[in-house]
Enzyme design. Structure first.
Site, short mmCIF file in Angstrom:
data_model
loop_
_atom_site.label_atom_id
_atom_site.label_comp_id
_atom_site.label_asym_id
_atom_site.label_seq_id
_atom_site.Cartn_x
_atom_site.Cartn_y
_atom_site.Cartn_z
N HIS A 263 -4.36 -7.75 -14.32
CA HIS A 263 -4.53 -6.91 -15.50
C HIS A 263 -3.18 -6.36 -15.97
O HIS A 263 -2.16 -6.55 -15.31
CB HIS A 263 -5.57 -5.80 -15.26
CG HIS A 263 -5.14 -4.72 -14.32
ND1 HIS A 263 -5.56 -3.42 -14.44
CD2 HIS A 263 -4.34 -4.77 -13.26
CE1 HIS A 263 -5.03 -2.71 -13.47
NE2 HIS A 263 -4.30 -3.49 -12.74
N ASP B 239 -1.27 -5.47 -6.05
CA ASP B 239 -1.98 -4.47 -6.84
C ASP B 239 -3.34 -4.24 -6.18
O ASP B 239 -4.22 -5.08 -6.24
CB ASP B 239 -2.15 -4.97 -8.28
CG ASP B 239 -2.99 -4.02 -9.12
OD1 ASP B 239 -3.41 -2.97 -8.59
OD2 ASP B 239 -3.22 -4.34 -10.30
N GLN C 41 -8.17 -2.31 -7.33
CA GLN C 41 -9.60 -2.63 -7.21
C GLN C 41 -10.06 -2.77 -5.77
O GLN C 41 -11.18 -2.37 -5.44
CB GLN C 41 -9.91 -3.94 -7.97
CG GLN C 41 -9.78 -3.83 -9.47
CD GLN C 41 -10.75 -2.83 -10.09
OE1 GLN C 41 -11.86 -2.62 -9.59
NE2 GLN C 41 -10.34 -2.20 -11.17
N LYS D 98 -10.09 5.67 -8.62
CA LYS D 98 -11.04 4.56 -8.41
C LYS D 98 -11.61 4.60 -6.99
O LYS D 98 -12.43 3.76 -6.63
CB LYS D 98 -10.34 3.23 -8.66
CG LYS D 98 -10.10 2.91 -10.13
CD LYS D 98 -9.47 1.53 -10.30
CE LYS D 98 -9.49 1.05 -11.73
NZ LYS D 98 -8.50 1.69 -12.59
N CYS E 178 -8.20 -4.46 -20.22
CA CYS E 178 -6.76 -4.49 -20.03
C CYS E 178 -6.33 -5.77 -19.33
O CYS E 178 -5.51 -5.75 -18.39
CB CYS E 178 -6.28 -3.26 -19.25
SG CYS E 178 -6.39 -1.78 -20.26
#
Lengths: 417, 196
Positions: free
Chosen positions: A131, A207, A210, A233, A375
């Site tokens: 993203h 990253d 998530q 998150k 995104c």
């Protein structure tokens, strides 16, 4: 991830009780929250911890000599230790940097490491499923520094195409890859990518926005050099993100932003930057948010990350099965057709109903899903669409949420029939 | 208004124009004008082609893709202004803005977003969370009362959109393109009578 047999089922009914929105409803109406990939809800204990801190323990950190300030210091540094332990950091006290969010964490790497180490013609590798947070900073380096960008493409089965991995990373200085796609749910074989990158002499940025909230992530098992993730998150507050970096790498990097807190000495002729990690924390940091993040991590640890990923996986499998059973050929799921290496994110299309319309009809049934490009515009282009409708799960969702999702989708199908 | 907002939003006329869009297609540029409008928040996109002759919009064509509201609104708009004078088209735009309860300043604000020059939230993961909020459309019913719904014909079907603030942007997308096109026509034609 540990063997599934060592995990236990989540008591979702009990968990929902910890989240007033989910147990008491939105304006009194029961709500189905399927947008945790954008931002999770947070349990009362996180909010109580933060208000307790604000009510009784707040002072600025790294400044005062009085007991109250020492207490705030202790709580802030405790958060650093908690965040580090959560991801298996070998030296949390030096390797954990608090930022505003995962995006800022990645920008910190791009500016502090990238701007000083990368020059025209140097190669940075990204993936087609990442993203914007893990693309735009690198594309900006391409624009500012003439850095060459190479892209690991996605296959038609929504997994990364690693056939030419060695050639792609050959000569690269940095490889950036997500641990889990926020659109597809795909969990790439990160270790394989990291090993290839290291063999080529590149450093590796993970990253974790998530995956870190949903599964046991250990930076040493992953083999990454940097890991970025966000508090909001993972049941924590907004306004705090975490950057983990190997101590020797962080130590070699100049400051990102300048200001109070990140320096040892200031003269008009120049500055002497502070040691890591405070070198990267200019100005008053998100103290209450760090305290809230500690509470979120404690909550997640109590539930167990292996239990959470198993729950996500089972609910995702149930949902995909139910969607196919109910809508047959009318439903398209843009994500791996497997429960392995796949998280609790389902991008879907129902007939040719626009995602925006779908989300609107679902909202009428108080089912919250996301419609948009998430995104991830390059990925949208690859998927041949401008937007998808996305449902995402967390520990407070269960099959009753899926059932209400499907009911609401059926309503949309009848309106746009 | 009906009790179900959803039925009010997705009226049969809207769904009909979505499924069977009128004046679909393109025209040569020149002689026609081509104006693009784009909503980066949700990916809706409308391209309007205008063919003006002696102050009359002789033809209009629409291309683009997006949600039912953006695309049906474009189709309804094309049917409403085709064959009208530019002055009449301006009046229809003005009435439509009132129907959407957008005061002139708001229309300008959203225009910035449509032309891709917005300096805030362009890359938001939200579908359209910024911009118009409940307070700003607080006078929605008052503004709508100024509009002669009967005179608006099929366009009146879009009045339900007002209850869904984030969708107003979808509904006005094509209209911003039309307004921009009329401006271009005025400048290039240099008609003496059109300046205010």
């Amino acid at each position: 991830m540990k063997d599934a047999t060592t995990t236990t089922q989540l008591d979702v009914e009990a968990i929902k009780q910890d989240f007033p929105l989910l147990s008491k409803g939105f304006h009194g109406e029961s709500i189905v929250y399927l947008d945790s990939a954008a931002s999770s809800q947070r349990p009362t204990c996180v909010i109580d911890t933060m208000s307790g801190y604000y009510n009784y323990s707040h002072a600025n950190v790294h400044r005062g000599v009085y007991k109250l300030a020492e207490e705030a210091d202790r709580l802030y540094e405790n958060a650093r230790m908690a965040a580090g332990r959560f991801i298996g950091a070998p030296d949390p006290a030096r390797e954990i940097v608090f930022t505003k969010n995962a995006t800022e964490a990645i920008n910190l790497i791009a500016y502090s490491w990238g701007m000083h180490r990368l020059h025209e013609g140097d190669v940075v590798v990204v993936t087609e499923i990442d993203h914007h947070a893990n693309l735009v900073p690198w594309i900006m380096l391409h624009e500012a520094r003439g850095v060459e960008l190479r892209v690991i493409p996605m296959r038609d089965d929504y997994l990364l195409d690693l056939d030419n991995l060695e050639e792609t990373v050959d000569g690269a200085k940095l490889v950036a890859c997500t641990l889990m796609s926020n659109v597809l749910g795909t969990i790439p074989p990160f270790r394989k990518i990291a090993d290839a990158a290291h063999n080529a002499g590149a450093i590796v940025v993970a990253d974790g926005a998530q995956l870190v909230p949903h599964a046991h992530v250990d930076v040493q098992e992953l083999g990454c050099d940097f890991l970025a993730f966000s508090g909001h998150k993972m049941l924590g507050p907004t306004g705090i993100g975490v950057l983990w970096g190997k101590a020797d790498l962080l130590d070699s990097m100049p400051p990102f932003m300048g200001g109070g807190g990140m320096i040892l000495d200031v003269k008009f002729e120049g500055i002497v930057p502070a040691e890591i990690p405070t070198r990267f924390e200019a100005g008053t940091p998100p103290i209450a948010e760090a305290v809230g993040l500690t509470a979120a991590i404690e909550y997640l640890d109590k539930i167990g990350m292996d239990n959470i990923i198993r729950h996500d996986t089972e609910l995702t499998a149930y949902t995909i099965e139910s969607l196919k059973e109910t809508f047959g050929g009318d439903i398209t799921i843009m994500g791996p057709d497997t429960t392995e290496n796949r998280g609790g994110v389902i991008s879907l299309a129902l007939k040719d109903i626009h995602p925006h319309d779908l989300a609107q009809v679902l909202d009428e049934s108080n089912v919250c899903i996301r419609a948009g490009h998430h995104c991830a515009k390059p990925l949208m282009r690859r998927l041949g669409t401008s937007a998808t409708a996305r449902a995402s799960f967390y520990l407070y969702n269960d099959t009753s949420d899926t059932d209400r999702l499907i009911e609401a989708l059926a309503k949309a199908a009848s309106i746009f029939g | 208004m009906s009790t179900s907002g959803l039925e009010d939003l997705y009226r049969e006329i809207i769904l009909d124009h979505y499924r069977n869009p009128r004046n679909r297609g393109s025209m040569d540029v020149p002689p026609s004008q081509r104006i693009e409008a784009y909503n980066p928040l949700c990916g809706d996109e409308v391209v309007v082609y205008l063919l003006e002759n002696n102050g009359v919009l002789e033809d209009i064509k629409i291309e683009g893709q997006g949600c039912s509201i953006s695309q049906s609104s474009a189709s309804l708009m094309s049917a409403a202004v085709k064959g009208k004078t530019t002055e009449e088209a301006r009046k229809i735009i003005s009435d439509f803005k009132k129907l959407m309860s957008i005061h002139e300043s708001r229309m300008e604000d959203t225009k910035d977003i449509d032309s891709g020059n917005a300096n805030n939230s362009v890359d938001s993961d939200d579908t359209a969370a910024d911009g118009i909020n409940e307070n700003e459309i607080g006078s929605a019913d008052d503004a709508q009362m100024d509009v002669d719904l009967d005179a608006m014909g099929e366009l009146a079907a879009l009045q339900g959109v007002v209850r869904f603030p984030v969708r107003i942007k979808c509904a006005i997308l094509a209209w911003n393109a039309l307004a921009e096109g009329l401006d271009e026509i005025e400048v290039s034609a240099d008609h003496p009578g059109t300046s205010k």
